[in-house]
Design a protein around this motif. Sequence first.
Motif, mmCIF file in Angstrom:
data_model
loop_
_atom_site.group_PDB
_atom_site.id
_atom_site.type_symbol
_atom_site.label_atom_id
_atom_site.label_comp_id
_atom_site.label_asym_id
_atom_site.label_seq_id
_atom_site.Cartn_x
_atom_site.Cartn_y
_atom_site.Cartn_z
ATOM 1 N N ASN A 439 79.086 19.327 15.521
ATOM 2 C CA ASN A 439 78.901 20.771 15.486
ATOM 3 C C ASN A 439 78.660 21.259 16.911
ATOM 4 O OD1 ASN A 439 75.899 20.964 16.084
ATOM 5 N ND2 ASN A 439 75.842 19.674 14.256
ATOM 6 N N THR A 468 79.670 23.933 10.230
ATOM 7 C CA THR A 468 79.764 25.309 10.741
ATOM 8 C C THR A 468 78.426 25.735 11.335
ATOM 9 O OG1 THR A 468 79.395 26.079 8.472
ATOM 10 C CG2 THR A 468 81.673 26.040 9.268
ATOM 11 N N GLN A 474 73.029 27.797 12.281
ATOM 12 C CA GLN A 474 73.878 27.599 11.104
ATOM 13 C C GLN A 474 74.402 28.936 10.600
ATOM 14 O OE1 GLN A 474 72.464 24.753 8.211
ATOM 15 N NE2 GLN A 474 73.229 25.973 6.499
ATOM 16 N N ALA A 475 75.717 29.018 10.439
ATOM 17 C CA ALA A 475 76.332 30.265 9.967
ATOM 18 C C ALA A 475 75.941 30.540 8.527
ATOM 19 C CB ALA A 475 77.849 30.168 10.101
ATOM 20 N N ARG A 476 75.700 31.839 8.236
ATOM 21 C CA ARG A 476 75.303 32.195 6.872
ATOM 22 C C ARG A 476 76.305 33.121 6.206
ATOM 23 N NH1 ARG A 476 68.848 32.081 6.134
ATOM 24 N NH2 ARG A 476 69.595 31.847 3.993
ATOM 25 N N HIS A 480 81.219 34.335 9.696
ATOM 26 C CA HIS A 480 80.713 33.459 10.754
ATOM 27 C C HIS A 480 81.091 32.000 10.482
ATOM 28 C CE1 HIS A 480 77.053 32.306 13.506
ATOM 29 N NE2 HIS A 480 78.217 32.077 14.088
ATOM 30 N N LYS A 481 81.008 31.581 9.244
ATOM 31 C CA LYS A 481 81.394 30.216 8.885
ATOM 32 C C LYS A 481 82.852 29.948 9.246
ATOM 33 C CE LYS A 481 78.216 29.952 4.874
ATOM 34 N NZ LYS A 481 77.374 28.779 5.143
ATOM 35 N N CYS A 507 81.301 23.872 5.147
ATOM 36 C CA CYS A 507 80.908 25.279 5.298
ATOM 37 C C CYS A 507 79.423 25.495 5.030
ATOM 38 C CB CYS A 507 81.758 26.160 4.376
ATOM 39 S SG CYS A 507 83.483 26.298 4.907
ATOM 40 N N THR A 509 75.632 25.140 2.934
ATOM 41 C CA THR A 509 74.945 26.082 2.050
ATOM 42 C C THR A 509 73.448 25.870 2.172
ATOM 43 O OG1 THR A 509 74.970 27.047 -0.166
ATOM 44 C CG2 THR A 509 74.861 24.644 -0.024
ATOM 45 N N ASP A 522 73.680 33.135 -0.431
ATOM 46 C CA ASP A 522 74.174 31.975 0.323
ATOM 47 C C ASP A 522 75.229 31.190 -0.460
ATOM 48 O OD1 ASP A 522 72.873 32.282 2.746
ATOM 49 O OD2 ASP A 522 71.051 31.302 2.032
ATOM 50 N N THR A 526 79.194 30.596 0.842
ATOM 51 C CA THR A 526 79.840 29.287 0.960
ATOM 52 C C THR A 526 81.157 29.258 0.192
ATOM 53 O OG1 THR A 526 77.706 28.184 1.233
ATOM 54 C CG2 THR A 526 79.560 26.825 0.530
ATOM 55 N N ALA A 529 83.777 31.335 2.029
ATOM 56 C CA ALA A 529 84.214 30.680 3.260
ATOM 57 C C ALA A 529 85.197 29.547 2.959
ATOM 58 C CB ALA A 529 83.010 30.147 4.030
#
Length: 659
Positions: A439, A468, A474-476, A480-481, A507, A509, A522, A526, A529
Amino acid sequence: MSAAARSDALRRAFATRVVVADGAMGTMLQAQDPSMDDFENLEGCNEVLNVTRPDIVRSVHEEYFAAGVDCVETNTFGANLAALGEYDIPGRIHELSVSGARLAREVADGFATPDRPRWVLGSVGPGTKLPTLGHAPYVALRDGYEANVAGLVEGGADAILVETTQDLLQTKAAILGAHRALRKLGINLPIITHVTVETTGTMLLGSEIGAALTALEPLGIDMIGLNCATGPAEMGEHLRYLSQHARIAVSCMPNAGLPVLGKDGAHYPLSPEELADAHETFVREYGLSLVGGCCGTTPEHLRRVVERVRGLDLSPRNPRPEPGAASLYQTVPFKQDASYLAIGERTNANGSKKFREAMLEGRWDDCVEMARDQIREGAHLLDLCVDYVGRDGALDMSEIAGRFATASTLPIVLDSTEVPVLKAGLEKLGGRAVINSVNYEDGDGPESRFAQVTALASEHGAALIALTIDEQGQARTPEHKVAIAERLITDLTTNWGIHESDILVDCLTFTIATGQEESRKDGIATIEAIRELKRRHPLVQTTLGLSNISFGLNPAARVVLNSVFLNECVAAGLDSAIVHAAKIVPIARIPEEQREIALDLVYDRRREGYDPLQAFLEAFEGVDMKSVKAGRAEELAALPLDERLQRRIIDGEKNGLDR
C-alpha cells in the motif's frame, strides 16, 4: 557478430521459425573412453574434460553441427554448487563454466556463415540437491548458479538453458541466479527452462505441469519446455498443456524413448526416424520453437530432425493463460468457476489464538494440521502470518513455510509487514506465492515498504495483494478506494511489469457494528468500489479481508453477517476473500428474517422507528455457535448413510464415523 547481436538473432529465430538443438552429451563423451587421468581422478565429472580433453568435447559439438543443428549445449550440466560439491571442487564452478562455453563458442563460430548463424546454449543442470527437501539452502544454490551463468556468459553463451529440473525451488534458484548474473554483466540473454516430468505424470517431487508453468513463467523466462526422463510419447499431453496456456515460447528435448534393459545394459529404443516423426507432430500441433534431444539421442537422430522441421514457420498458438497461484503440487486459478477464491485465515498468528500458541510453543506439527484442516474446510489458498512482537519472524516463517511447502497441497499467501519475513517465506516455496500486502501508507519512494515488497514480488514472480491505503490513510469512500486502486494498478503494471491479472486489490472494509455514524455506510462503500473497479479493470483480481465487517459482534451474528456481506460482494464482482471457510454459511441456509436484517444493516436501510443494527443485535441475543453448527449436522443427518459416510471421508472428518 557480437554477443548481443547473436542473442538478438536467436530471439528472432525463436519467434519466427523452428530452431533445432543438439542431443545427448554425456554418452557421446563416454563413448570416447576418457581415462581416469583425463577425469583428474574425478570419475564421471564430465565438466573436467573441458580442461583436460578439450579435443573430445570439441568433437561432440562438431558432430552435431555437421548434422545440421542450429545450436549446441555446453558441457556444463554439472558445473554447479551441488554437483561439483560432490567432488569437493565447488570452487571450480566459474572456471569449468567458462571453459565449456568457450569450446562450444569456438566450434559454433567455425560452422557459422553470414546467412546461417550457429548458437551456444549454456547448460545449467539441476545438481544433486533438492532444496524443498532441505538438502541444501536455497540461497547457496542460487549464488552457485549465479557463478555458473557468469562463467557461461564470459565463455560466449548466447542463451541460458536451465534443464532437467526436478524440484521447483531448485529451478527458481537457477533462474534467479541467472538473472542476477546477467544484470551484473549488463547483458540480456534468453533464458530457457526445461522441467523433467517422470512417467508418473509429475515432476520428481509431485509437481504437475500446471504448477510448473504457474510458478516459473512469472520469473521472466523466455521459453518453457520439457526434457529428459521420458521419450516423446510420454510428453505429448504436457506439451499440449503448455501450448494452450503458456504466454511464452514452448520447447521439447526428449530422450530416445524409455530405456530398455538388455544383455549389454540399458539402451534407448527410439530410432532417428521416430524422433523426427514426433518432433514434426509436436511442431505442427503445439507450435514448438525449439526442439532437440536428450539421453540416447545421437547426431543421426538430430540429422533426421533437421531434415524434417528445421526452419519451418511456427504453427500459430492462441494460448489462454490462467492467472493463479501454485503450491509445489498444483496450480489454483484466481478465477473459480462456481464460487469465490477462499483464502483460509486460520494460519494467521494475529487472527488465530490456536495457531499463535502452537507457533510460540514450537508445535510445528499442530501448525501443519491447522493448514490441513483448512484444506478439508474448502480453502483454496492459505494465509500464513507469523508476525508476533518479540519473535524472530524470519526464523518462524522459514520453519513453517518450509513445512507447508510439502505438507500442504494449497498455495500460500505470505502475510507480513516485514520484508525479511516475506523473503524467508519465498525462499522456502517452490510454487507461486501471493504476497499480502502493499500500500502507499509510507509513500512509493525507493526506500518505501511498497518499493521493497514489490521488488521482492517481481524477482520471485509472486502475485500481490494491494490495499486501498495511501499517505492519508485507509480510503472510506468508493471514489477514494477506486482512485488509490487506479494508482496501484498503473504503478505495478507500468513500473514493475506485473500483469493486471496478478494484482489482487483489497478495497477494504471497516466494521459496521459500532453504531458510529461514520461507519454506517462502510459496507456500501466497499461493495460499490468493488463493482466500479471490476467495471474498469475486468482482469484485475479483487479480494477482501472479510471478517472486519462484523468485528465486535458475537460469533453467531458474525457468521451470518459475514456470509451475507460476502454474497453481496461476490455479486458485485469480488473474486476472493480471506475467510474461515467453515464459518461461511450458504445464503439458502440462513433464515429469511436474519438474512433480511443483515442486508438492511449492510445497506444502512434505516427508517423511522427501525434501526437495523439494533434489530440485528436483538435477533442474535442469546444465540450461540451451536445453533449455527447444528445446521451442517442436520444437513448430514438427513443424507442416506452411504452419502453421509462418503461426505465424512472426503472431508477427512472422523467425528460421526462411529455412529
